[in-house]
Design an enzyme around this catalytic site. Sequence first.
Site, short mmCIF file in Angstrom:
data_model
loop_
_atom_site.label_atom_id
_atom_site.label_comp_id
_atom_site.label_asym_id
_atom_site.label_seq_id
_atom_site.Cartn_x
_atom_site.Cartn_y
_atom_site.Cartn_z
CD GLN A 200 -2.76 -1.49 0.30
OE1 GLN A 200 -3.74 -0.74 0.22
NE2 GLN A 200 -2.58 -2.49 -0.55
CB ALA A 241 -11.47 0.49 2.97
CG HIS A 242 -7.43 0.02 0.02
ND1 HIS A 242 -6.59 -1.05 -0.17
CD2 HIS A 242 -8.64 -0.39 -0.40
CE1 HIS A 242 -7.25 -2.05 -0.70
NE2 HIS A 242 -8.51 -1.67 -0.85
CG ASN A 243 -7.08 3.48 -3.54
OD1 ASN A 243 -6.46 2.49 -3.13
ND2 ASN A 243 -6.50 4.43 -4.28
CB SER A 261 -12.07 1.54 -4.78
OG SER A 261 -10.70 1.22 -4.76
#
Length: 342
Positions: A200, A241-243, A261
């Site tokens: 990441q 969460a990520h993005n 995302s």
Amino acid sequence: MQLTAEIIARHIGGEVEGRGDVSVCNFAKIEEAVPGTITFLANPKYTHYIYTTGASIVLVSRDFVAEHPITATLIRVDDPYSALSVLMGLAAAALTPQPKGIEDGCHISAGVEVPESCYVGAFAYIGKDVKMGEDVKIYPQVYVGDGVTIGAGTILYPGVKIYHGCRIGCRCIIHSGAVIGADGFGFAPDSNGVYHKIPQIGIVEIDDDVEIGANTTVDRSTMGRTHIAKGVKLDNLIQVAHNCEIGHDTVMASQAGIAGSTKVGANCMIGGQVGFAGHINVGDRVQIGAQSGIAKSVADDSRIMGSPAVPMGDWARMIAAQKKLVQLLARVDKLERQLKEK
């Protein structure tokens, strides 16, 4: 601190009705107020308390019409709740300690410039190449990783962890236990079903005037950025969460979770324990009821609830129908018995 009704009215653009010289020194709920306190009436359900409250001053809307005598002084304003928040902000600024300086026991990496107006508490850790603006407050046991940027006026309460490379805007408030920039949940299985970590390598970017509650986590992106836009307010115990992206001035209640995302629009209102699937888009000005499950994209201005979420009106009718299921099943059983007897 003693303030008269006249002084308060000047601060909030209100109109005094009653004794302008009456003074208060504290806030109280309308049903619990005593002399010397100020309260407000915004919810019609509490109207009956205004005739019995012990408060010295009550903030009411300009169109409020009393049906019985009121002993308290009234201050008429456009929005009592907003006016109260302004007053409480002024009181907090006057009463909250404003620490400055660098306490013993903290670690500040060589070359990091800490403006004189800033505060760094004991046992805080400031990594290499960190940049911070004026009036930043870093409370004890905060970790700030290498290359982090912190804008002017931002407060990091005890135990906050900011991982390397993340960017925090101005006037943000991040409460105890929050973690900004931990790795996103990215793993890829091989042909044997063994999961391997996907690095990441992105960051978290938080714009100005954001508030993040205690023990909330915002993961760094796989690449690029996880983005929290200006004015967003996140409650305690939220997972981003990520993005992910959250649009400006969106508010989100406790225990909500956003999978990777997903993009949430501006001016949304998200209830507690709402769960979002990954890779979906939620439009602007969307309202989502508590414990809803959002499995697909949502259009602008939607009001939805349930799991899976449906329009709130449909959800209310579904719940009403569910309450009749026991009686309905009993009727069906009775009809089936009658048919068999024939």
